[in-house]
Design an enzyme around this catalytic site. Structure first.
Site, PDB file in Angstrom:
ATOM      1  N   HIS A 194      -3.609  10.252   6.764  1.00 39.49           N
ATOM      2  CA  HIS A 194      -4.103   8.894   6.494  1.00 39.49           C
ATOM      3  C   HIS A 194      -5.485   8.754   7.127  1.00 39.49           C
ATOM      4  O   HIS A 194      -5.613   8.686   8.343  1.00 39.49           O
ATOM      5  CB  HIS A 194      -3.131   7.860   7.075  1.00 39.49           C
ATOM      6  CG  HIS A 194      -3.351   6.463   6.572  1.00 39.49           C
ATOM      7  ND1 HIS A 194      -4.425   5.701   6.940  1.00 39.49           N
ATOM      8  CD2 HIS A 194      -2.618   5.695   5.713  1.00 39.49           C
ATOM      9  CE1 HIS A 194      -4.360   4.519   6.349  1.00 39.49           C
ATOM     10  NE2 HIS A 194      -3.267   4.495   5.593  1.00 39.49           N
ATOM     11  N   CYS A 201       0.865  -1.180   0.000  1.00 36.18           N
ATOM     12  CA  CYS A 201       0.000   0.000   0.000  1.00 36.18           C
ATOM     13  C   CYS A 201       0.898   1.224   0.000  1.00 36.18           C
ATOM     14  O   CYS A 201       1.969   1.215  -0.599  1.00 36.18           O
ATOM     15  CB  CYS A 201      -0.977  -0.026   1.176  1.00 36.18           C
ATOM     16  SG  CYS A 201      -0.172   0.037   2.782  1.00 36.18           S
TER      17      CYS A 201
END
Length: 722
Positions: free
Chosen positions: A642, A484
């Protein structure tokens, strides 16, 4: 050096086969569509009631004709993509996308130059002083007529850029653009300038191509003979595709005006005439000279050679050899695939291959002399003869002349092969020594022989990937590799074999276990690490390591330095990008974030859907899955916003992004909108880390707000010490 050039040429030849592979299907559609909508054919076979104008079958066949034509009309783009895929070593889908982009960029750049220099007028028409046929419309773009060469230029160039840059590493601030994402970017830039350069260069090349084509065409039947001999002689080396393709698809093979359009290349001319068959009295034998002769030796000649090999086989091996040779002969006759027969006598009796090359080369010339004009899609088998010869009628193709010549060729191949096999005691199938197996050879056998002579080159050493593989328990223990934004995500069969200490020694800031899932934290450059690891695993030994079988790196505690009071020289305050509840980063419901493996900062659990810019700065990157934004403040801090935990798995659902890479923003500008209900339902947590990812040893984070906070309020400070 020679071996390197030869290897590259072989790869180029193989890469041509991907776009060429579509031609049989396209040719089939075009052949059937053109044949059974032709008024003469319908009248000759009295098919008006089922195929006449206005019937359902007629409409379907018209569509088939148009679909087949569409493939041939867009061959340059297909070659650009196909060659890029064929030449790219890894991540071929990226090369394909980059080739499409580069192809359009190149042609639009050429179009721009043509407009600037008055070759194309403001209304889109072509200036009167431009030589007819030098400018063509490609996918709606008026550009120089480059034909398939244009696609090949793009395909080869993009593949070279891809192989050079698909693992490139960039500074952390630009790391989102590293690796394979960099390929379409550099391809766009390069091919903008390639297009500009081609505006000046291609007319010169164009004149050279026409001259070369004129030389071959002007050589008459001798030129056809030379073409045929060279093409067949290159078969063992796999370079015949490189040789014949320009004659089939570019101006090297001649040009002709068909239905008001200038068409380049022998095969393209035939199919253009086929699509306009009602206005063509006889297809051009000058265009089909590069393939019509194949029907003679593929349908008739090589089966004669197969019969000779069968008749000369040892009695005890005749039955086995007969079955193999019959299958190979039938394959040659029906499809024109000659590899099973040719490669069999190539090794055991090279002199027979010399005979094959001469006779096959002569077949091209004979077909040209006899004005035989039967087209093909891929090779000269009966299927193509039926579609593009018999169905089109003898008046247009002179296909009937193939039969008497073919019978003569059958007898020539049979008697010459029979005589040489007997006279020289050649070990053709069925005549092997008693301890040898009766078999037909293929290209796989060619490669096997080459590999016996030359040791295969080992993949360049990659100690980092080797250590990661060992740390994960070895290739045999690895089930899958992915990544990721910052983590290498691996699935292993046995989690007990994973050595966290060894993985950390590779530069990882942390290792997280979730069942058989292992997450190794490397930071923004993880995409390059993942790509290298995948390459390494392709050739790594398929073994399993235990912690005892490898030299484990022991963690030793560094001696603690006496704490001395340090002076703060500067402080930068970071505001919250989200309205919600702020907390210390250690409370994050994720080991990597809580352990500050990816940076230091704080967490905010959002209660409002809008994510705003925390400070003045620049959006460095927006992740493909939209769950995270890389941000650089004007004060020089590199940040990661995030949203939620494991939200990468949502593939962008629940996020609406308002900004793009490289965009300058002011503090408080909206950057993203969240679907909080969806995220709460589908994500493990909506708690969102707000991190500074590249702090130095003298920089420390100090939490300023714990509890409810509004976007724009001070969240934490970064203190700079002496």
């Amino acid at each position: 050096m020679k071996d390197k050039i030869f290897e590259v040429l072989q790869r180029i030849g193989r890469s041509f086969m991907l776009p060429i592979a579509i031609l049989p299907v396209a040719g089939l559609l075009l052949g059937l569509g053109s044949s059974f909508t032709n008024e003469t054919t319908i009248a000759t076979y009295h098919l008006g009631k089922i195929l006449g104008d206005g019937t359902i079958l007629h409409a379907l066949l018209v569509i088939m004709n148009k679909v087949g034509s569409a493939v041939f009309d867009n061959l340059p783009l297909l070659f650009a993509v196909g060659v890029a895929i064929g030449m790219a070593k890894k991540e071929k889908e990226v090369a394909a996308l980059s080739a499409v982009i580069a192809y359009f960029v190149m042609n639009i750049s050429i179009s721009g130059m043509l407009e600037i220099n008055g070759k194309i007028l403001e209304d889109g028409s072509i200036a009167k002083d431009v030589l007819s046929g030098t400018i063509a419309s490609v996918c709606g773009i008026n550009t120089l007529q480059m034909g398939v060469f244009g696609g090949i230029i793009v395909g080869l160039g993009v593949a070279a850029l891809h192989n050079r840059f698909h693992k490139i590493q960039l500074p952390n601030a630009l790391s989102f653009f590293a690796g394979s994402r960099f390929v379409p970017i550099i391809s766009t830039i390069v091919y903008m300038f390639v297009g500009i350069l081609l505006y000046f260069v291609w007319p010169v090349v164009q004149n050279g191509i026409y001259a070369l084509g004129g030389l071959v065409t002007g050589s008459g039947y001798l030129g056809t003979l030379i073409f045929g001999i060279v093409k067949r002689a290159l078969i063992p080396f796999g370079l015949h595709h490189v040789f014949y393709m320009p004659f089939w698809q570019t101006a090297v093979g001649g040009t002709m005006e068909v239905a008001g359009q200038t068409i380049q290349g022998g095969q393209n001319i035939f199919f253009a005439q086929l699509a306009d068959a009602s206005h063509v009295a006889h297809f051009s034998a000058d265009a089909t000279r590069y393939f019509s002769g194949e029907f003679i030796f593929m349908i008739f000649g090589l089966p004669g050679a197969a019969l000779a090999m069968y008749r000369t086989a040892k009695p005890e091996k005749k039955k086995q050899a007969g079955g193999l040779l019959f299958s190979a002969a039938l394959t040659s006759m029906l499809t024109g695939i000659t590899e099973p027969i040719e490669f069999s006598f190539l090794f055991v009796a090279p002199i027979l291959f010399v005979v094959q090359v001469i006779l096959a080369g002569a077949a091209y010339m004979i077909a040209h002399i006899l004005n035989i004009a039967v087209g093909l899609t891929f090779s000269g088998g009966f299927l193509d003869l039926f579609l593009f010869g018999i169905l089109q009628g003898n008046d247009k193709t002179s296909w009937l002349r193939i039969i008497p010549v073919g019978i003569i060729y059958f007898l020539l191949y049979y008697f010459i092969f029979y005589f040489l096999i007997k006279k020289l005691d050649l070990k053709t199938p069925g005549r092997e020594d008693d301890d040898q197996q009766v078999k037909l050879y293929t290209k796989a056998d060619v490669n096997a022989r080459k590999s016996q002579k030359v040791d295969s080159e080992n993949v360049a050493d990659d100690p980092l990937s080797a250590d990661i593989t060992r740390g994960l328990g070895g290739k045999k223990n690895i089930d899958g590799v992915d990544c990721c934004a910052t983590r290498l995500r691996c699935t292993v069969y046995n989690a007990d074999l994973v050595d966290d200490t060894l993985l950390k020694s590779t530069g990882a800031s942390g290792v997280i276990h979730k069942g058989n899932g292992v997450q190794v934290i490397y930071g923004p450059n993880v995409t390059v690490i993942k790509s290298n690891l995948e390459d390494y695993l392709e050739t790594a030994p398929d073994i399993e390591y235990t912690k005892d079988s490898i030299g484990c790196v022991e963690e030793t505690e560094e001696p603690q330095e006496e704490k001395t009071e340090q002076k703060v020289t500067k402080t930068i305050v970071i505001s919250s990008p989200i309205t919600g509840v702020a907390a210390d980063l250690s409370t994050a419901p994720d080991e990597a974030f809580a352990g500050r493996m990816m940076g230091d900062g704080a967490v905010v659990t959002p209660t409002d859907a809008i994510v705003k810019a925390p400070e003045d700065g620049e959006v460095v990157f927006v992740f493909d899955t939209k769950h995270a934004i890389g941000f650089m403040t004007d004060s020089g801090l590199s940040m990661l916003l995030h949203i939620g935990i494991d939200t990468v798995q949502l593939n962008g659902k629940g996020f609406e992004v308002f900004v793009e890479n490289g965009q300058k923003v002011k503090k408080g500008d909206p950057m993203m909108k969240l679907d909080l209900e969806y995220l709460k339902e589908h994500a493990p947590s909506v708690t969102s880390p707000v991190l500074c990812t590249e702090l130095e040893d003298n920089q420390k984070v100090r939490l300023l707000k714990d509890g409810e906070i509004k976007a724009g309020e001070e969240l934490f400070a970064v203190d700079f010490y002496e």
